[in-house]
Write an enzyme that holds these catalytic residues in place. Structure first.
Site, PDB file in Angstrom:
ATOM      1  CG  ASN A  88      43.656  36.541  38.967  1.00 28.75           C
ATOM      2  OD1 ASN A  88      44.011  37.027  37.915  1.00 28.75           O
ATOM      3  ND2 ASN A  88      44.480  35.835  39.732  1.00 28.75           N
ATOM      4  CG  ASP A  89      40.462  34.592  35.759  1.00 25.56           C
ATOM      5  OD1 ASP A  89      41.699  34.695  35.644  1.00 25.56           O
ATOM      6  OD2 ASP A  89      39.902  33.558  36.184  1.00 25.56           O
ATOM      7  CB  VAL A  90      36.421  39.958  36.637  1.00 23.98           C
ATOM      8  CG1 VAL A  90      35.630  38.670  36.629  1.00 23.98           C
ATOM      9  CG2 VAL A  90      36.834  40.327  38.057  1.00 23.98           C
ATOM     10  CB  VAL A  91      40.680  43.232  37.162  1.00 21.04           C
ATOM     11  CG1 VAL A  91      39.420  43.712  37.864  1.00 21.04           C
ATOM     12  CG2 VAL A  91      41.469  42.281  38.050  1.00 21.04           C
ATOM     13  CB  ALA A 101      41.027  31.738  33.467  1.00 15.75           C
TER      14      ALA A 101
END
Length: 492
Positions: free
Chosen positions: A418-421, A459
């Site tokens: 999720n957050d890393v993309v 996050a």
């Protein structure tokens, strides 16, 4: 009845009946040789961890080194009763075995955090016990050099205890993953840390037989415990991997100080290795995530404004995709980049991922894996999972290697990430992850995201990628979805 631990020192006892270290040359030589061998094995183990294909051997070398260090310690002539030591070894070995057998890979970050807390607790208790023994039992003064080591040990040990517990709470979602902030937080945090340092200096440069010395010593421990809580709670979940690495460094430094206090060479070396490597890793991770290191070091420094999140996706909708359509895209793609994330770890779907990748390659496609430094909440988490599933190491590409290749990929398959993309890291200055380098999955020709629900990532913010017209979402458990994709690709 004698136990194996009772018999261990008797091997050398026949020729050595005195109680002075100098009069036990064989024992002392054996211990120092064991410590030297353990230190070499620790260094070789740490070196092995720098490469995925040698990481397993590195861990084995480090484990052997620890065994050698323990055996060397057990023949110390000052040990007069092995009962509690034997009990501790049995209990500790049982806990370690249970953790290694039944703990899921998704819980490794929490396990790491709690182990730091217990390691720091051990160092702190040793420091307190040693101080009490010298000042109260023996009635002697603590020298300035010894007090410096003791003070460093208990100060960093105590803040690591509570700091690690706070990190555990955030990772286990017992505490809010979002930053907990309040007015004058930065000033109060720095003030408490400065107070702890002043207490440390007071203890080093004043006589330990003064009435106030012991009061200041124990008060410093309490202040350290408070500092550990206050410097971690204002740090958000997205930065928690860096926090854990930094706490690992603190625990190592406390252990090294314990070695100086006890005159134990292997503790000094192992603690220094742990402290230095953890500190360097924290700096490298902060750089990789484009985070201010002072933000992690002191807490709440430069904390970005809270993201509105919903504004960028208001009025937009996601595009679901069927298993059949997703399988067709993957089966005929020339180049596929798979982005594994925490959701893959939760579903334990790494074996299905490998099987899908092999099927695509048998049909003439090329498959690569894009590994973000903090995918899975801990550095190397995805590497370990995929290595467990026998995914070739040369298929695992770090962010710097793979990001320029997304634009050439026919499909980016995002599995539980999720957050890393999340493009907000590039486009939304109000986002708590703004500035964090991400994988450029949004630049692929098409994106398929395997996701259980529309819940946000760690996050706690929306991901604009999911609303991109070229992005499709396949809802469901990742393992089940991948199994269905494998079946469909086989018949495509």
């Amino acid at each position: 009845m004698l136990t194996a631990f009772d018999l261990l020192p008797t091997i050398l006892a026949a020729a050595e009946t005195t109680t002075s270290p100098a009069q036990h040359p064989v024992r002392e030589l054996f211990i120092e040789v064991a410590y030297l061998a353990a230190s070499v094995l620790f260094i070789l183990g740490l070196r092995g961890l720098t490469r995925p294909d040698k990481a397993r051997r590195g861990m084995q070398l480090a484990a052997i080194g620890m065994l050698v260090a323990v055996l060397g310690t057990l023949i110390d002539f000052r040990i007069v009763d092995y009962t509690w030591i034997a009990l501790g070894l049995v209990v500790g070995a049982g806990i370690g075995a249970a953790i290694s057998i039944w703990m899921p890979m998704t819980a490794i970050p929490q396990r790491t955090a709690i182990s730091h807390a217990f390691g720091a607790l051990a160092a702190t208790l040793v420091g307190i016990s040693h101080y009490d023994y010298i000042t109260r039992v023996l009635g002697e003064q603590v020298s300035g050099v010894d007090m410096a080591a003791l003070g460093f040990e208990v100060m960093f040990g105590s803040l690591t205890i509570t700091g690690s517990l706070m990190a555990f709470g955030k990772l286990q979602e017992l505490l809010p993953s979002a930053p907990i902030t309040y007015k004058f937080q930065n000033a109060s945090n720095i003030g408490l840390f400065v107070l702890a340092v002043l207490m440390f200096l007071f203890l080093v440069f004043t006589s330990s037989d003064s009435a106030s010395h012991a009061v200041v010593f124990y008060l410093m421990v309490l202040v350290g415990l408070a500092v550990g809580v206050l410097i971690v709670i204002p740090i958000g979940g997205a930065d928690m991997p860096v926090v854990i690495s930094l706490l690992n460094s603190y625990a190592g430094l406390a252990s090294s100080a314990t070695g100086f206090v006890l005159g134990n060479n292997v503790l000094i070396i192992a603690g220094a290795l742990d402290g230095a490597s953890g500190f360097i890793l924290s700096i490298l991770m902060s750089k990789a995530m484009n985070r201010s290191f002072t933000n992690v070091l002191f807490g709440a420094f430069g904390t970005p404004a809270a993201a509105t999140g919903a504004a960028s996706t208001a009025g937009l909708s996601v595009r679901p995709i069927s298993v059949e359509d997703a399988a067709a895209q993957l089966a005929y793609a020339r180049e596929v980049i798979i982005v594994p994330g925490y959701g893959m770890a939760v579903a334990q779907a790494q074996h299905q991922v490998r099987e899908l990748a092999e099927l695509i390659e048998k049909r003439g496609g090329e498959v690569k894996f894009a590994i973000h430094p903090v995918a899975g909440r801990m550095p190397g988490h995805m590497n370990v999972l995929l290595a467990e599933a026998n995914v070739p190491y040369d298929k695992l590409l770090e962010m710097e290697e793979i990001n320029d290749q997304f634009s050439r990929a026919d499909v980016a398959l995002v599995i539980g990430a999720n957050d890393v993309v999340n493009p907000a890291a590039r486009n939304d200055p109000s986002s708590p992850i703004y500035g964090m380098p991400i994988l450029n999955a949004d630049q692929a020709q098409s994106v398929i995201v395997l996701k259980r629900s529309m819940n946000p990532g760690f996050a706690g913010i929306e991901n604009a990628l999911f609303y991109d017209p070229k992005c499709s979402l396949l809802f469901g458990d990742a393992k089940a979805s991948l199994s269905k994709l494998v079946a469909e690709v086989k018949t495509a």
